[in-house]
Design a protein around this motif. Structure first.
Motif, PDB file in Angstrom:
ATOM      1  N   TRP A 198      32.804  26.810  73.949  1.00 29.73           N
ATOM      2  CA  TRP A 198      33.112  26.460  75.417  1.00 29.73           C
ATOM      3  C   TRP A 198      34.595  26.520  75.420  1.00 29.73           C
ATOM      4  CZ3 TRP A 198      29.093  27.386  78.266  1.00 29.73           C
ATOM      5  CH2 TRP A 198      27.837  27.073  77.759  1.00 29.73           C
ATOM      6  N   GLY A 199      35.034  27.162  76.681  1.00 29.64           N
ATOM      7  CA  GLY A 199      36.521  26.826  77.014  1.00 29.64           C
ATOM      8  C   GLY A 199      36.650  27.201  78.471  1.00 29.64           C
ATOM      9  N   MET A 200      38.008  26.882  78.596  1.00 28.91           N
ATOM     10  CA  MET A 200      38.369  26.720  80.183  1.00 28.91           C
ATOM     11  C   MET A 200      39.845  27.199  80.384  1.00 28.91           C
ATOM     12  SD  MET A 200      38.797  23.009  82.296  1.00 28.91           S
ATOM     13  CE  MET A 200      37.208  22.606  82.498  1.00 28.91           C
ATOM     14  N   ALA A 201      39.764  28.012  81.552  1.00 30.59           N
ATOM     15  CA  ALA A 201      41.073  28.540  82.016  1.00 30.59           C
ATOM     16  C   ALA A 201      41.469  28.046  83.333  1.00 30.59           C
ATOM     17  CB  ALA A 201      40.923  29.958  82.185  1.00 30.59           C
ATOM     18  N   PRO A 207      44.256  24.824  71.289  1.00 33.46           N
ATOM     19  CA  PRO A 207      43.557  24.429  72.419  1.00 33.46           C
ATOM     20  C   PRO A 207      42.228  25.413  72.803  1.00 33.46           C
ATOM     21  CG  PRO A 207      45.787  24.013  72.846  1.00 33.46           C
ATOM     22  CD  PRO A 207      45.501  25.037  71.638  1.00 33.46           C
ATOM     23  N   SER A 208      41.262  24.892  73.353  1.00 39.72           N
ATOM     24  CA  SER A 208      40.048  25.650  74.093  1.00 39.72           C
ATOM     25  C   SER A 208      40.507  25.694  75.749  1.00 39.72           C
ATOM     26  CB  SER A 208      38.661  25.060  73.935  1.00 39.72           C
ATOM     27  OG  SER A 208      38.392  24.903  72.338  1.00 39.72           O
ATOM     28  N   VAL A 209      41.582  25.095  76.061  1.00 42.68           N
ATOM     29  CA  VAL A 209      41.778  25.201  77.269  1.00 42.68           C
ATOM     30  C   VAL A 209      43.432  25.948  77.460  1.00 42.68           C
ATOM     31  CG1 VAL A 209      42.727  23.829  79.416  1.00 42.68           C
ATOM     32  CG2 VAL A 209      41.000  22.872  77.697  1.00 42.68           C
ATOM     33  N   GLN A 229      42.077  18.893  75.636  1.00 45.80           N
ATOM     34  CA  GLN A 229      42.294  20.384  75.403  1.00 45.80           C
ATOM     35  C   GLN A 229      40.938  20.903  74.353  1.00 45.80           C
ATOM     36  OE1 GLN A 229      45.170  22.027  76.867  1.00 45.80           O
ATOM     37  NE2 GLN A 229      45.016  20.328  78.165  1.00 45.80           N
ATOM     38  N   HIS A 230      40.116  20.101  73.835  1.00 50.02           N
ATOM     39  CA  HIS A 230      39.154  20.531  72.970  1.00 50.02           C
ATOM     40  C   HIS A 230      39.922  21.254  71.839  1.00 50.02           C
ATOM     41  CE1 HIS A 230      35.974  18.506  75.027  1.00 50.02           C
ATOM     42  NE2 HIS A 230      36.520  18.819  75.966  1.00 50.02           N
ATOM     43  N   CYS A 231      40.681  20.848  71.464  1.00 47.97           N
ATOM     44  CA  CYS A 231      41.569  21.720  70.307  1.00 47.97           C
ATOM     45  C   CYS A 231      40.739  22.169  69.017  1.00 47.97           C
ATOM     46  CB  CYS A 231      42.795  20.873  69.658  1.00 47.97           C
ATOM     47  SG  CYS A 231      43.585  19.956  70.695  1.00 47.97           S
ATOM     48  N   GLU A 232      40.869  23.286  68.402  1.00 48.00           N
ATOM     49  CA  GLU A 232      40.287  23.866  67.278  1.00 48.00           C
ATOM     50  C   GLU A 232      40.791  23.006  66.146  1.00 48.00           C
ATOM     51  OE1 GLU A 232      37.977  26.877  66.524  1.00 48.00           O
ATOM     52  OE2 GLU A 232      37.510  25.654  68.312  1.00 48.00           O
ATOM     53  N   GLU A 233      42.000  22.540  66.250  1.00 46.26           N
ATOM     54  CA  GLU A 233      42.545  21.794  64.877  1.00 46.26           C
ATOM     55  C   GLU A 233      42.967  20.473  65.696  1.00 46.26           C
ATOM     56  OE1 GLU A 233      42.445  22.569  61.860  1.00 46.26           O
ATOM     57  OE2 GLU A 233      41.900  24.877  62.131  1.00 46.26           O
ATOM     58  N   ALA A 234      42.069  19.778  66.033  1.00 45.50           N
ATOM     59  CA  ALA A 234      42.117  18.574  66.970  1.00 45.50           C
ATOM     60  C   ALA A 234      42.925  17.586  65.999  1.00 45.50           C
ATOM     61  CB  ALA A 234      40.966  18.124  67.659  1.00 45.50           C
ATOM     62  N   PRO A 235      44.006  16.988  66.474  1.00 47.97           N
ATOM     63  CA  PRO A 235      44.763  15.806  65.740  1.00 47.97           C
ATOM     64  C   PRO A 235      43.940  14.719  65.720  1.00 47.97           C
ATOM     65  CG  PRO A 235      46.336  17.025  67.158  1.00 47.97           C
ATOM     66  CD  PRO A 235      44.900  17.202  67.740  1.00 47.97           C
TER      67      PRO A 235
END
Lengths: 185, 229
Positions: free
Chosen positions: B4-7, B218-220, B69-75
């Motif tokens: 899932w992602g958002m623009a 991020p996925s955003v 931001q639903h980060c792929e490498e989320a801190p």
């Protein structure tokens, strides 16, 4: 130089948290001492304001979803309004003492305050969907027990509905998702 | 598989905050009240940031909705001691309230400051309590919360598709913010589907991510670059 790149490593799946030791000891002790249903903490017998016999309705061919309208199509199974009870019962045995009470509620436009038998504690943060389980082919009896043979519906005798172990075991056995976000959000 | 992602199109955003209101209503987010807000304890899962572009007299303001931001490498994920926050297979940064013990490490480690903590038992001024969304858990004090990409709508959408025995359609699942946006600045969808609207937005050449140098992936993404009309 050892690499510190985390992205090179596979993403860890969330591991199951270790059970609290106390719960483990308790369940072992109880499990060893008596595995029978009779030893489980007593569940209060649920009584209803009006006698409703599930077994009789089942024998007459009334399926669960005839009254629990949302059981196959919605998150909540629900229970129909008294008007729908009356739709059948103003012709079918209207003189039965319990049916007469139902019809009285219908005429007074007073809802019947049925007592809830099965629920998952709100504090668990579980968003349960009946529809999802119906689509996966789960029968009502799997979770609710053999209600069709009971007069007044009672909670299932073999498990608690808010026992997450019981949910997860079934999800694992049937290769359903055990991602936390499937149920907890 | 789905990711899932958002623009978010910054050139389209007017800063009306309809998304903020919709997010509060959809996700049972308690209003903070004036005292808590003054202490910086507002609970928005989605906020509008302002950005000033150009020099007077040719200056203008850009509005940028900022959410998880639903980060792929989320801190936030590796610092959680109870695995209350983790990444699931669909690219969502999950937040499991039942596991959260309130260390707040995740919020302190989030460079986007999009995680909010329930310092007190959430309260709604009457009659707002009656409009709770039954599909979303009402959180208690002591737990962290944040944008979920409206995971309840994702689950509902998947069930609806399954009930009709079909695949999910692009655009079928919309978070509350995207649904409420009057200028359709927010697009949500599956990044693994190259034909989806959001995938094409990612590839449009206008996409930028927040704090890219941190490597959070991020996925955003934010779209900008159209000339002002």
């Amino acid at each position: 130089m050892p690499t510190l790149s985390r992205s090179a490593q596979p993403k860890p799946r969330p591991p199951r948290l270790p059970e609290p030791l106390a719960a483990l000891v308790l369940s072992c002790a109880v499990g060893a001492a008596c595995a029978s249903v009779a030893c489980r903490p007593a569940v209060a017998v649920v009584e209803q304001p009006i006698g409703f016999d599930h077994a009789v309705h089942e024998a007459e061919g009334v399926r669960c979803v005839r009254c629990h309208l949302g059981a196959e199509t919605q998150d909540s199974a629900g229970l129909m309004r008294v008007e729908r009870c009356a739709a059948c019962h103003r012709r079918v045995i209207p003189d039965h003492p319990d049916v007469a009470k139902v019809l009285q509620h219908w005429q007074d436009e007073e809802p019947i305050l049925w007592r809830r038998v099965a629920w998952i504690d709100e504090g668990s943060g579980v968003q349960f969907s009946h529809q999802a389980h119906h689509l996966a082919g789960v029968e009502c009896t799997t979770c609710h027990g053999d209600v069709a043979s009971m007069a007044t519906a009672q909670p299932p005798a073999t498990h608690r509905l808010d026992d997450m172990d019981w949910c997860v075991d079934c999800h694992r056995d049937n290769e359903a998702s055990i991602d936390c976000l499937t149920c907890h959000f | 598989m789905t990711h899932w992602g958002m623009a978010i199109d910054v050139d389209r955003c007017t800063g009306c905050e309809a998304c903020v209101v919709a997010c509060h209503a959809e996700n049972n987010i308690a209003p903070a009240g004036p005292e808590e807000a003054a202490d910086g304890r507002v609970r928005h899962w989605l906020r509008i940031e302002r950005e000033y572009v150009g020099e007077f007299p040719d200056a203008r303001v850009l509005f940028r909705p900022v959410l998880c931001q639903h980060c792929e490498e989320a801190p936030c994920e590796p610092v959680c001691p109870t695995y209350a926050t983790y990444h699931n297979e669909e690219g969502l940064n999950a937040m499991v309230y039942g596991r959260c013990v309130g260390t707040r490490y995740c919020a302190n480690n989030c460079p986007y400051t999009v995680r909010v903590f329930n310092w007190f038992e959430p309260e709604w001024p009457q009659p707002l309590e009656r409009q709770h969304n039954p599909d979303v858990t009402v959180r208690q004090s002591g737990v962290m919360e944040k944008c979920t990409f409206c995971v309840q709508r994702i689950q509902q959408g998947k069930r609806a598709a399954r009930a009709e025995d079909r695949e999910l359609r692009d655009g079928e699942i919309q978070p509350a913010c995207a649904q409420s946006c009057p200028t359709r600045a927010i697009v949500f969808g599956d990044l693994d589907d190259p034909h989806s609207e959001v995938s094409q937005a990612f590839e449009s050449g206008r996409a930028e991510v927040l704090l890219e140098d941190l490597g959070t992936r991020p996925s955003v993404v934010y779209l900008r670059g159209e000339e002002p009309r």
